[in-house]
Design an enzyme around this catalytic site. Structure first.
Site, mmCIF file in Angstrom:
data_model
loop_
_atom_site.group_PDB
_atom_site.id
_atom_site.type_symbol
_atom_site.label_atom_id
_atom_site.label_comp_id
_atom_site.label_asym_id
_atom_site.label_seq_id
_atom_site.Cartn_x
_atom_site.Cartn_y
_atom_site.Cartn_z
ATOM 1 N N ALA A 32 23.551 31.439 44.337
ATOM 2 C CA ALA A 32 24.441 30.407 43.787
ATOM 3 C C ALA A 32 25.877 30.897 43.962
ATOM 4 O O ALA A 32 26.653 31.003 43.009
ATOM 5 C CB ALA A 32 24.107 30.078 42.337
ATOM 6 N N GLU A 35 33.322 31.738 44.766
ATOM 7 C CA GLU A 35 34.433 32.551 45.282
ATOM 8 C C GLU A 35 34.423 33.982 44.724
ATOM 9 O O GLU A 35 34.944 34.895 45.346
ATOM 10 C CB GLU A 35 35.783 31.879 44.982
ATOM 11 C CG GLU A 35 36.120 30.745 45.931
ATOM 12 C CD GLU A 35 36.290 31.212 47.385
ATOM 13 O OE1 GLU A 35 37.008 32.193 47.625
ATOM 14 O OE2 GLU A 35 35.683 30.583 48.273
ATOM 15 N N HIS A 37 31.705 35.884 44.224
ATOM 16 C CA HIS A 37 30.832 36.627 45.140
ATOM 17 C C HIS A 37 31.527 36.856 46.483
ATOM 18 O O HIS A 37 31.466 37.931 47.064
ATOM 19 C CB HIS A 37 29.542 35.845 45.414
ATOM 20 C CG HIS A 37 28.688 35.590 44.216
ATOM 21 N ND1 HIS A 37 28.503 34.340 43.692
ATOM 22 C CD2 HIS A 37 27.947 36.431 43.445
ATOM 23 C CE1 HIS A 37 27.683 34.411 42.652
ATOM 24 N NE2 HIS A 37 27.338 35.669 42.473
ATOM 25 N N LYS A 149 33.715 41.112 36.382
ATOM 26 C CA LYS A 149 33.156 40.053 35.521
ATOM 27 C C LYS A 149 32.003 40.605 34.683
ATOM 28 O O LYS A 149 31.884 40.308 33.498
ATOM 29 C CB LYS A 149 32.680 38.904 36.420
ATOM 30 C CG LYS A 149 31.677 37.967 35.848
ATOM 31 C CD LYS A 149 32.359 36.912 35.046
ATOM 32 C CE LYS A 149 31.418 36.027 34.277
ATOM 33 N NZ LYS A 149 30.055 35.963 34.716
HETATM 34 P P1 AMP Z 1 25.420 37.703 40.207
HETATM 35 O O1 AMP Z 1 24.998 36.881 41.372
HETATM 36 O O2 AMP Z 1 25.849 36.898 39.023
HETATM 37 O O3 AMP Z 1 24.430 38.792 39.865
HETATM 38 O O4 AMP Z 1 26.722 38.459 40.672
HETATM 39 C C1 AMP Z 1 26.737 39.269 41.815
HETATM 40 C C2 AMP Z 1 28.005 40.076 41.822
HETATM 41 O O5 AMP Z 1 29.131 39.203 41.846
HETATM 42 C C3 AMP Z 1 28.150 40.950 40.557
HETATM 43 O O6 AMP Z 1 28.656 42.224 40.920
HETATM 44 C C4 AMP Z 1 29.127 40.170 39.742
HETATM 45 O O7 AMP Z 1 29.885 40.965 38.847
HETATM 46 C C5 AMP Z 1 30.024 39.560 40.812
HETATM 47 N N1 AMP Z 1 30.721 38.394 40.276
HETATM 48 C C6 AMP Z 1 30.163 37.338 39.635
HETATM 49 N N2 AMP Z 1 31.131 36.483 39.219
HETATM 50 C C7 AMP Z 1 32.308 37.018 39.613
HETATM 51 C C8 AMP Z 1 33.674 36.613 39.481
HETATM 52 N N3 AMP Z 1 34.016 35.499 38.854
HETATM 53 N N4 AMP Z 1 34.628 37.407 40.011
HETATM 54 C C9 AMP Z 1 34.287 38.564 40.647
HETATM 55 N N5 AMP Z 1 33.032 38.998 40.793
HETATM 56 C C10 AMP Z 1 32.053 38.245 40.287
#
Ligand code: AMP
Length: 282
Positions: A32, A35, A37, A149
């Site tokens: 999902a 920006e 990611h 985050k």
């Molecule tokens: P997730 O798919 O939610 O497990 O996130 C994958 C990676 O993307 C993790 O290292 C999160 O911390 C990072 N991430 C998620 N949201 C953000 C954001 N808004 N800004 C920067 N990094 C993010």
């Protein structure tokens, strides 16, 4: 961009890159993609010869009453976004290959994992540490990219990397926000229009606490009250899991604000549990 589903093949591919002296930047995600990611992917591209991303909704990090089944999985869109970024390899494992019958090994942290989100999501960080350890072994990265985050996740994974001698550079990237301050998150998709309008209250509570500290407030309990009062002023916030000032390395709640302070918040808003944080440095 190659898409590979089988851990052993990804491992062979990545090992070949390492043998040729190429640096590998690795970006683990649950898909999902937004920006936030993509900012990690771009940083990995700027700093490495080869970029590997993974998309895996890791069942081990979800509690029994959490959103594993409903977690958004727009896989075609995600693949298109990663193709646009021109990464080298997307690892797209299915759960049966990651956790085959008889799987028995877990990475457990004695400290850090029980604090903040860990107090409300028992077992969550063991699930995260275990899957990231597996992904590190499969993708052999030089550097791995995570978002601020999920601040506690980054702290936990730094500790794991150090404790288990992975020899991987953990890079933590800034939080990417919507124009109104809401931190981008795959879980923002759970918000209806009204909840979405209310959601920047998390960032506002962090901002108000930062202002209080900038004006000289040093009492942790006063900072906590400032954050809570902002959150409580929003009727759509159903539950505050935590909202306070913490030491950014130990994650201990601060009685007295120090030179480095982590302001962090987690609330329930509709069916979404949202988190956000702000790191104050001298
Ligand atoms: P997730 O798919 O939610 O497990 O996130 C994958 C990676 O993307 C993790 O290292 C999160 O911390 C990072 N991430 C998620 N949201 C953000 C954001 N808004 N800004 C920067 N990094 C993010």
């Amino acid at each position: 961009m190659e898409i590979i589903r089988i851990p052993r093949i990804v491992q062979d591919t990545c090992r070949k890159h390492v043998l040729k002296g190429r640096s590998i930047g690795f970006v683990p995600t649950m898909g999902a993609l937004h920006e936030g990611h993509l900012s990690l992917v771009r940083r990995a591209k700027a700093e490495n010869d080869v970029v590997v991303a993974s998309i895996f909704v890791n069942p081990m990090q979800f509690g029994p009453s959490e959103d594993l089944a409903s977690y958004p999985r727009p896989i075609d869109d995600d693949i298109a976004k990663l193709r646009t970024e021109e990464i080298d390899l997307l690892f797209l494992p299915d759960a049966a290959l990651m956790y085959p019958a008889g799987f028995a090994t877990t990475v457990h942290l004695d400290r850090l994992a029980g604090k903040l989100c860990g107090a409300f999501r028992p077992g969550h960080f063991a699930g995260v540490a275990t899957v990231v350890a597996k992904l590190f072994h499969i993708t052999c990265p030089t550097r791995a990219y995570f978002g601020q985050k999920d601040f506690q996740q980054a702290v936990v994974l730094r500790q794991m990397e150090k404790d288990l001698h992975f020899g991987i550079e953990i890079v933590v990237c800034p939080i990417i926000r919507e124009p109104d301050g809401l931190a981008m998150s795959s879980r923002n998709a759970y918000l209806d229009a009204e909840q979405r309008k209310a959601a920047p209250v998390l960032f506002r509570s962090l901002g108000r606490a930062a202002e209080a500290i900038a004006s000289g407030e040093r009492r942790g309990d006063r900072v906590r009250e400032v954050m809570r009062s902002v959150l409580e002023s929003e009727p759509l916030v159903q539950r505050i899991d935590y909202a306070s000032a913490y030491h950014p390395e130990t994650l201990e709640e601060l009685e007295t604000i120090g030179t480095e302070t982590l302001l962090a918040v987690a609330v329930r808003l509709g069916s979404a549990r949202l988190i956000d944080n702000l790191l104050l440095r001298p």
